[in-house]
Design an enzyme around this catalytic site. Structure first.
Site, PDB file in Angstrom:
ATOM      1  N   PHE A 141      -1.732  -9.533  -2.513  1.00 21.95           N
ATOM      2  CA  PHE A 141      -2.478  -8.749  -1.536  1.00 21.95           C
ATOM      3  C   PHE A 141      -1.720  -7.443  -1.317  1.00 21.95           C
ATOM      4  CE2 PHE A 141      -3.683  -7.120   2.586  1.00 21.95           C
ATOM      5  CZ  PHE A 141      -5.060  -7.159   2.504  1.00 21.95           C
ATOM      6  N   ASP A 226       6.603  -4.322  -3.084  1.00 21.71           N
ATOM      7  CA  ASP A 226       5.751  -4.140  -1.916  1.00 21.71           C
ATOM      8  C   ASP A 226       6.349  -4.942  -0.765  1.00 21.71           C
ATOM      9  OD1 ASP A 226       3.855  -4.237   0.087  1.00 21.71           O
ATOM     10  OD2 ASP A 226       2.151  -4.543  -1.257  1.00 21.71           O
ATOM     11  N   LYS A 255       3.479  -1.003   7.932  1.00 17.59           N
ATOM     12  CA  LYS A 255       3.421  -1.898   9.081  1.00 17.59           C
ATOM     13  C   LYS A 255       4.533  -1.641  10.103  1.00 17.59           C
ATOM     14  CE  LYS A 255       0.663  -5.531   6.918  1.00 17.59           C
ATOM     15  NZ  LYS A 255      -0.603  -5.107   7.528  1.00 17.59           N
TER      16      LYS A 255
END
Length: 401
Positions: A141, A226, A255
């Protein structure tokens, strides 16, 4: 109707149904706690998918944002501003890298990493035009843009969005043999999550990341990590790659970098890699804006102390000990994770992940399901041991009924 019911009904009527949120309407938040419009309090064990590593309303981060709001919030990259250089320097130093390219959202950062790797492949490695390949892992994801979902294996993320962007090869996660077989002379990068969050907090076999690092170095291929969910303290280290002593060619961050206040993302790499860009070839009006830089600078300063990494280590060990006990009772089939991050597989006999999340909500705890039977636990790193234990008590009670 209650205030919550009215708000939810209106949202359902006027917003696209691209999410299926739990039926709670948050009005205020502080630390690890949320309060809804009726005044009910909930313990947050999700932390905005790690965007809120430092808790809701963190005073240091709020103060930095307020101070910057009074000065200047946006210049675009048409001009310099007085927070940009410090942000880029600080983040590069935190990562042990040389250059920073700031964006806004995590998906933008992943797109930037893809573009960077391709440009590096053509200009530096010498891959023939339009032949660059990037190897990714199944069940990944990395966001929801058209390019990113082109290499997703999740039908919900991918269906009805074709035609898809070419140039990607998908291999099983955690399988170094499959990874080695997929690498060719036209491979410019391997893009991986050190821990797959959306897939259920999947931790790869020990040595996997180190072997990927060896393979990519050996074949002159970029290793793009990531760390949007796994980075910035969540796993007990600044970056999850550190658990295997691995340094990738690029960190992809987002984030928690914005402290749960503003969207901030970035790719961080070497001069050789990020030096491929020339003015006009990539950009973002809001990327690296003064407000974002001011908040992110405070995040960087907080991480430099090591306090939050230590909290994630100590409370994470406690979390996994307590969750491990539950695996012997039949309700929990497996627990995975690292630091203050866990994926808990619920036995279908006890309910779906969604049903368990709803029952937890009724007891004042917020978690979120993924892939049917799994719930994710990722509290703010500022949570107290007492609050964490209370939240785990509610999970035990739910599974006992």
């Amino acid at each position: 109707m209650t205030a919550s019911e009215r708000a939810i009904a209106t949202a359902e009527a006027y917003s696209a149904h691209n999410y299926h949120p739990l039926p709670v309407v948050v009005a205020t938040a502080e630390g690890s706690w949320l309060t809804d419009v009726e005044g009910r309090r909930y313990l947050d064990l999700l932390a905005g998918y790690s965007a809120l590593n430092f808790g809701h309303g963190n005073r240091r981060l709020i103060a930095a944002a307020k101070a910057q709001l009074e000065r200047v919030t946006l210049t675009s990259r048409a001009f310099h501003h007085d927070r940009f250089a410090d942000f880029c320097t600080g983040l590069a130093e935190l990562c042990g890298m040389e250059m920073v390219l700031p964006m806004n959202t995590g998906a933008e950062a992943v797109e930037t990493a893809v573009k960077t790797a391709r440009k590096w492949g053509y200009r530096i490695k010498g891959v023939p035009d339009n032949m660059a390949k990037i190897v990714v892992a199944a069940n990944n994801f990395h966001g929801r843009t058209t390019t990113v979902i082109s290499f997703s294996t999740d039908p919900e993320a991918r269906e009805d969005y074709g035609p898809y962007t070419p140039g990607f090869e998908i291999v099983p996660y955690g399988d170094p043999t499959a990874m080695a077989a997929a690498l060719t002379e036209n491979t410019v990068a391997v893009l991986l999550e050190p821990i797959q969050g959306e897939a259920g907090v999947l931790v790869p076999p020990r040595g996997y990341l180190a072997e990927v690092r060896r393979l990519t170095e050996e074949r002159n291929i970029l290793f793009l990590a990531d760390e949007i969910q796994s980075g910035l303290g969540r796993t007990g280290r600044t970056f999850a790659c550190e658990h295997e002593g691995v340094v990738p060619d690029m960190y992809i961050l987002g984030k928690a970098l914005g402290g749960g206040i503003v969207p901030v993302s970035a790719v961080v790499s070497s001069r050789e890699v990020l030096g491929v860009f020339r003015p006009g070839e990539h950009g973002s009006t809001f990327g690296g804006n003064p407000l974002a830089c001011a908040v992110a600078l405070e995040v960087i300063g907080m991480l430099r102390t090591g306090e939050y990494q230590q909290r994630a280590t100590e409370l994470g060990e406690h979390l996994h000990r307590e969750l491990g006990v539950l695996t012997g009772g039949g309700a929990v089939e497996a627990v995975r994770g690292r630091g203050l991050w866990a994926g808990v597989d619920i036995s279908p006999a006890y309910g779906t992940g969604r049903a368990i999340s709803e029952r937890m909500m009724e007891r004042g705890v917020l978690v979120k399901d993924t892939h049917g039977s799994t719930i994710r636990i990722a509290p703010p790193l500022v949570i107290t041991k007492e609050d964490l234990d209370w939240g785990l008590d509610q999970l035990r009670a739910v599974l006992a009924t």
